[in-house]
Scaffold this active site. Sequence first.
Site, PDB file in Angstrom:
ATOM      1  N   ARG A  63       0.796  -1.219   0.000  1.00 26.60           N
ATOM      2  CA  ARG A  63       0.000   0.000   0.000  1.00 26.60           C
ATOM      3  C   ARG A  63       0.836   1.281   0.000  1.00 26.60           C
ATOM      4  NH1 ARG A  63      -2.794  -3.966   1.735  1.00 26.60           N
ATOM      5  NH2 ARG A  63      -0.767  -4.527   2.511  1.00 26.60           N
ATOM      6  N   THR A  64       1.767   1.371   0.926  1.00 26.74           N
ATOM      7  CA  THR A  64       2.470   2.645   1.113  1.00 26.74           C
ATOM      8  C   THR A  64       3.289   2.981  -0.134  1.00 26.74           C
ATOM      9  OG1 THR A  64       2.592   2.008   3.430  1.00 26.74           O
ATOM     10  CG2 THR A  64       3.858   3.936   2.774  1.00 26.74           C
ATOM     11  N   LYS A  92      26.604  -3.186  -0.729  1.00 21.20           N
ATOM     12  CA  LYS A  92      28.068  -3.116  -0.941  1.00 21.20           C
ATOM     13  C   LYS A  92      28.735  -2.309   0.159  1.00 21.20           C
ATOM     14  CE  LYS A  92      27.369  -3.110  -5.949  1.00 21.20           C
ATOM     15  NZ  LYS A  92      27.330  -2.226  -7.115  1.00 21.20           N
ATOM     16  N   ARG A 113      11.059   3.763   3.281  1.00 21.87           N
ATOM     17  CA  ARG A 113      10.765   2.820   4.373  1.00 21.87           C
ATOM     18  C   ARG A 113      12.051   2.052   4.657  1.00 21.87           C
ATOM     19  NH1 ARG A 113       5.667  -1.196   4.582  1.00 21.87           N
ATOM     20  NH2 ARG A 113       4.724   0.799   5.159  1.00 21.87           N
ATOM     21  N   HIS A 141       4.964   5.544  11.537  1.00 24.34           N
ATOM     22  CA  HIS A 141       4.451   5.452  10.154  1.00 24.34           C
ATOM     23  C   HIS A 141       3.476   6.631  10.029  1.00 24.34           C
ATOM     24  CE1 HIS A 141       3.128   3.993   6.399  1.00 24.34           C
ATOM     25  NE2 HIS A 141       2.860   2.739   6.686  1.00 24.34           N
TER      26      HIS A 141
HETATM   27  N1   CP Z   1      -0.331  -0.175   5.843  1.00 26.09           N
HETATM   28  C1   CP Z   1       0.871  -0.409   5.280  1.00 26.09           C
HETATM   29  O1   CP Z   1       1.880   0.189   5.643  1.00 26.09           O
HETATM   30  O2   CP Z   1       0.860  -1.335   4.297  1.00 26.09           O
HETATM   31  P1   CP Z   1       2.120  -1.782   3.452  1.00 26.09           P
HETATM   32  O3   CP Z   1       3.070  -2.488   4.393  1.00 26.09           O
HETATM   33  O4   CP Z   1       1.582  -2.707   2.388  1.00 26.09           O
HETATM   34  O5   CP Z   1       2.758  -0.557   2.877  1.00 26.09           O
END
Ligand code: CP
Length: 344
Positions: A63-64, A92, A113, A141
């Site tokens: 999603r993110t 590396k 991320r 998040h």
């Molecule tokens: N909600 C969320 O962070 O989903 P993903 O891990 O798929 O990005």
Amino acid sequence: MGDTTNLNFAGSHILSIDQFQREDILKIFSTADMMEPYAARQSQTRVLEGAILGNMFFESSTRTRISFGAAFNLLGGEVRETSGFESSAIVKGESLKDTARVLSGYSDIICMRHPTEGSVAEFASASRVPVVNGGDGHNEHPTQALLDLYTIQRELKGSGGNLDSFRIAMIGDLKFGRTVHSLARLLCLFDPSRIVLVSPQELSMPGELVEALKAAGHEVVETDQLNEGISGVDIVYSTRIQEERFPSAEEADLYRGKFRLNQAIYTENCQPNTVIMHPLPRDSRAEANELDSDLDSNPNLAIFRQADNGVLVRMALFALIFDVVHLVDKHASELPWRSTRHNI
Ligand code: CP
């Protein structure tokens, strides 16, 4: 928590909910509302034409990662991305800061991320362009919390509720779940509500966040009883056991499947209009099955509306960071094609 001045979004990193004041959140939400016709493909805007998003995901994501990319594309910008360490020179031995210096020469904004707490902030400290935190270990998040609260606002509207007086149960792995950490920080900006924290004692919400919620005036209840926890709340926010943060799969197995919600439990304990949320992915394996598929026909299951809202909120953040909110509609035009959405 946080500074008391409103955020100057233009050119800012978005790393933590602690950066925001209540007015900032409301500004993001009103900007997200503006994005609806573009996200719904009723019209297109090219306001970010020529801009490049570097989407750097060093940990798995559906999603993110995709919604950041889609949001940037929907504003007319382009996306370059990398997934996993194996496809970057970090394997590396390149440092995060060198990676940031290089990638920020190729991009106008970076979404990232990373599995380690604090890593996105470290990366941002060496980046020449704004960096948005797409999740750093079990820490935060922030964009997920923003889309979660935006969803809560929209879902409550139907029953006349609002962000200053609702009751929410957060369920599951509250120790390692970064979405609930960011959501707890965000709830501190709104007026007293009842917050029920349902988890095994070993996976309870970090003490500093519980204290912050109480200091913000919320009534906070901690329990390991699901049925009691979800009774009388407006929002049930279920979360996954974050197995990737446990020392071993066997340790995660101890907690998997402890808080299963299905239609029978919902009917017995929830109010008829209690909204069911989950940041997703929900663990639908038989041993976990945290939100049973028999809830899929429940109109109060908001999990896919919640995921859709991620595009609106992320478009809003991009428009604010690039300081183009006032130009979005000016750069709009009709779409020469039509997107077909089937009802499923
Ligand atoms: N909600 C969320 O962070 O989903 P993903 O891990 O798929 O990005």
